[in-house]
Scaffold this motif. Structure first.
Motif, mmCIF file in Angstrom:
data_model
loop_
_atom_site.group_PDB
_atom_site.id
_atom_site.type_symbol
_atom_site.label_atom_id
_atom_site.label_comp_id
_atom_site.label_asym_id
_atom_site.label_seq_id
_atom_site.Cartn_x
_atom_site.Cartn_y
_atom_site.Cartn_z
ATOM 1 N N GLY A 1 29.254 40.364 40.873
ATOM 2 C CA GLY A 1 29.097 38.923 40.970
ATOM 3 C C GLY A 1 29.906 38.160 39.933
ATOM 4 N N GLU A 2 29.973 38.658 38.718
ATOM 5 C CA GLU A 2 30.739 37.975 37.673
ATOM 6 C C GLU A 2 32.228 37.942 38.021
ATOM 7 O OE1 GLU A 2 29.947 39.728 33.926
ATOM 8 O OE2 GLU A 2 27.781 39.354 33.998
ATOM 9 N N PHE A 3 32.729 39.057 38.531
ATOM 10 C CA PHE A 3 34.131 39.110 38.935
ATOM 11 C C PHE A 3 34.407 38.112 40.062
ATOM 12 C CE2 PHE A 3 37.049 40.953 42.100
ATOM 13 C CZ PHE A 3 38.234 40.927 41.363
ATOM 14 N N ALA A 4 33.528 38.071 41.054
ATOM 15 C CA ALA A 4 33.719 37.159 42.180
ATOM 16 C C ALA A 4 33.672 35.708 41.730
ATOM 17 C CB ALA A 4 32.658 37.425 43.244
ATOM 18 N N HIS A 5 32.779 35.404 40.813
ATOM 19 C CA HIS A 5 32.663 34.018 40.339
ATOM 20 C C HIS A 5 33.919 33.591 39.586
ATOM 21 C CE1 HIS A 5 30.796 30.364 38.850
ATOM 22 N NE2 HIS A 5 31.161 30.710 37.621
ATOM 23 N N LYS A 6 34.472 34.476 38.778
ATOM 24 C CA LYS A 6 35.664 34.118 38.006
ATOM 25 C C LYS A 6 36.882 33.958 38.903
ATOM 26 C CE LYS A 6 38.523 35.478 34.108
ATOM 27 N NZ LYS A 6 38.766 36.453 33.006
ATOM 28 N N ILE A 7 37.031 34.826 39.895
ATOM 29 C CA ILE A 7 38.204 34.764 40.758
ATOM 30 C C ILE A 7 38.157 33.547 41.678
ATOM 31 C CG2 ILE A 7 39.494 35.977 42.554
ATOM 32 C CD1 ILE A 7 39.723 37.190 39.762
ATOM 33 N N SER A 8 36.995 33.240 42.194
ATOM 34 C CA SER A 8 36.885 32.163 43.184
ATOM 35 C C SER A 8 36.703 30.784 42.566
ATOM 36 C CB SER A 8 35.710 32.448 44.134
ATOM 37 O OG SER A 8 34.497 32.541 43.397
ATOM 38 N N HIS A 9 36.331 30.699 41.304
ATOM 39 C CA HIS A 9 36.080 29.381 40.704
ATOM 40 C C HIS A 9 37.396 28.637 40.484
ATOM 41 C CE1 HIS A 9 34.423 26.336 37.950
ATOM 42 N NE2 HIS A 9 33.285 26.611 38.556
ATOM 43 N N PRO A 10 37.444 27.319 40.764
ATOM 44 C CA PRO A 10 38.704 26.575 40.578
ATOM 45 C C PRO A 10 39.206 26.556 39.136
ATOM 46 C CG PRO A 10 37.160 25.338 41.958
ATOM 47 C CD PRO A 10 36.407 26.506 41.406
ATOM 48 N N SER A 11 38.309 26.712 38.161
ATOM 49 C CA SER A 11 38.740 26.689 36.761
ATOM 50 C C SER A 11 39.639 27.873 36.399
ATOM 51 C CB SER A 11 37.519 26.685 35.839
ATOM 52 O OG SER A 11 36.738 27.864 36.025
ATOM 53 N N SER A 12 39.621 28.915 37.199
ATOM 54 C CA SER A 12 40.483 30.072 36.906
ATOM 55 C C SER A 12 41.951 29.770 37.176
ATOM 56 C CB SER A 12 40.047 31.277 37.742
ATOM 57 O OG SER A 12 40.132 30.983 39.131
ATOM 58 N N ASN A 13 42.239 28.773 38.044
ATOM 59 C CA ASN A 13 43.618 28.354 38.346
ATOM 60 C C ASN A 13 44.482 29.531 38.819
ATOM 61 O OD1 ASN A 13 43.266 25.602 37.745
ATOM 62 N ND2 ASN A 13 43.587 25.998 35.554
ATOM 63 N N LEU A 14 43.911 30.388 39.642
ATOM 64 C CA LEU A 14 44.683 31.489 40.204
ATOM 65 C C LEU A 14 45.466 30.996 41.414
ATOM 66 C CD1 LEU A 14 42.135 34.453 40.023
ATOM 67 C CD2 LEU A 14 43.926 33.843 38.414
ATOM 68 N N SER A 15 46.744 31.268 41.414
ATOM 69 C CA SER A 15 47.580 30.823 42.533
ATOM 70 C C SER A 15 47.361 31.732 43.738
ATOM 71 C CB SER A 15 49.049 30.835 42.125
ATOM 72 O OG SER A 15 49.458 32.145 41.767
ATOM 73 N N LYS A 16 47.437 31.125 44.904
ATOM 74 C CA LYS A 16 47.276 31.850 46.174
ATOM 75 C C LYS A 16 48.443 31.483 47.076
ATOM 76 C CE LYS A 16 42.256 31.585 45.713
ATOM 77 N NZ LYS A 16 42.316 30.823 44.424
ATOM 78 N N GLU A 17 49.089 32.499 47.613
ATOM 79 C CA GLU A 17 50.290 32.293 48.427
ATOM 80 C C GLU A 17 49.962 32.551 49.897
ATOM 81 O OE1 GLU A 17 54.794 34.177 48.934
ATOM 82 O OE2 GLU A 17 53.648 34.497 47.077
ATOM 83 N N TYR A 18 50.416 31.625 50.752
ATOM 84 C CA TYR A 18 50.181 31.711 52.189
ATOM 85 C C TYR A 18 51.519 31.636 52.916
ATOM 86 C CZ TYR A 18 45.258 30.664 51.191
ATOM 87 O OH TYR A 18 43.974 30.696 50.704
#
Length: 401
Positions: A278-295
């Motif tokens: 759950g902690e991993f999922a929360h960090k990856i999906s939260h907008p504050s992580s600012n992880l870029s996603k390519e489509y």
């Protein structure tokens, strides 16, 4: 000539003595004979010309090499510079040389230590490279009080695979969870599954929590990311074979409850992360992580420059103005007739890419996610298949396992 009769008389006396003492041992006879000869020779004044073996020659000293050139080399006495001599030229005794050597070495050692102490930085306190060993009682006390701290009841139920965190809270509110024999209706209650006895719907919760798992799934079209049991085509159905063989591969361990990190639309394909952390999922999906996603967006129709400008300017989604990080028109390929756009976002709003394309006046034909942060979808991963993430893959996602 007068000495000859004397010698003859001495010899006669010796032989006579030998004949009379034949019963004595040979060693005593020889000794007595020599004494008689010596006594007879001492009484006479005769001088014998006896020659003895010459003494062993003494080893010659090493040749003296002169370092200075002069005309009177043969007349001057040369000395090797490394041999200590007195005023008369005689070499010094060995005891003096030994004492001098000890004195020189001791002085050199002192100077070295002084130089080191002056130039060297201050020594740091010694640290243990390995953890010190403790007694069994100390390790037991640490494991019981500090190793596995107490956590919220709803979080423990979700980690054990009972249900999601929200569904676990509903079970707690309904009174279907007991802790140490009493009903608990507070999800924030701190419990430890190794010490506390927890029952859910009459079934005891295992003391051992399942291991943390991380998967990358190539989601096919038509599957939703919901974990509901009523859904027939859920992403979790793609892990049925994995869950059926769990007991064979991990005997004695409870089954994990897998869920997706974020969501993709029913019609969207590509990369999605599945885990039970759950902690991993929360960090990856939260907008504050600012992880870029390519489509990769496949467009039905022609794409002009004004379309790219409109997408790059962004649009409002749920009252928030969202702009992409990158918009690029990919070159045409012979096997793909429709134009394709590469769009990179970092906020991850609901239907963000579709809304950007729709706002530009384009019609979406297909949408595929190919990258999250530094992890890219493996090109050989077929639709509906998954692969377990390694520690290096998790590091690219910004997570240390």
């Amino acid at each position: 000539m007068a000495a000859i009769p004397a010698v003859a008389a001495a010899a006669t006396s010796v032989f006579t003595f030998i004949n009379l003492s034949t019963s004595l041992p040979l060693a005593r006879i020889t000794h007595c004979r020599l004494r008689s000869v010596i006594a007879a020779s001492s009484l006479s004044n005769t001088e014998f010309n006896i020659n003895f073996a010459p003494p062993k020659p003494k080893p010659s000293p090493p040749p003296i090499i002169s370092t200075s050139k002069s005309d009177n080399d043969s007349e001057e006495q040369l000395y090797t510079p490394w041999i200590v001599r007195d005023g008369k030229g005689n070499p010094a005794p060995a005891s003096l040389l030994h004492a001098m050597a000890i004195a020189k070495t001791s002085k050199k050692k002192k100077t070295k230590t002084k130089a080191k102490s002056e130039n060297a930085p201050k020594s740091k306190p010694a640290t243990f490279s390995t953890e010190p060993k403790y007694s069994k009682a100390a390790r037991r006390f640490y494991n019981e009080n500090f190793r596995n701290p107490a956590q919220r009841l709803s979080k423990i139920l979700a980690a054990a695979g009972v249900a999601s965190r929200r569904s676990s809270e509903e079970l707690i509110f309904q009174g279907r969870v007991t802790v140490n024999g009493s009903v608990c209706k507070t999800p924030q209650t701190r419990v430890n599954p190794e010490k506390d006895i927890i029952y859910v719907n009459g079934n005891r919760l295992s003391k051992r929590l399942p291991p943390k798992l991380y998967f990358a799934l190539n989601k096919p079209k038509g599957y939703i990311c919901s974990c509901g049991e009523k859904e027939t085509k859920s992403v979790m159905n793609l892990f049925d074979d994995f869950m059926k063989s769990w007991n064979k591969r991990h005997p004695g361990e409870p089954k994990p409850r897998l869920f997706t990190v974020g969501r993709l639309d029913v019609a969207t394909t590509g990369l999605i992360i599945v885990t039970n952390d759950g902690e991993f999922a929360h960090k990856i999906s939260h907008p504050s992580s600012n992880l870029s996603k390519e489509y990769i967006a496949t467009i039905d129709g022609e794409v002009n420059k004004r379309h790219l400008i409109a997408i790059s300017e962004g649009t409002f989604i749920e009252g928030v103005h969202c702009t992409p990080d990158l918009v690029e028109l990919l070159p045409k390929q012979p096997d793909i007739s429709r134009p394709r756009l590469r769009i990179v976002v970092h906020e991850g709003r609901n239907h963000e890419v579709r809304e950007l394309v729709k706002n530009a006046g384009l019609q979406m034909y297909a949408l595929k996610r190919v990258r999250i942060a530094g992890f890219r979808l493996p090109p050989d991963l077929m639709l509906g298949k998954h692969v377990e993430l390694t520690a290096g893959n998790l590091k690219t996602l910004g997570w240390k396992k």
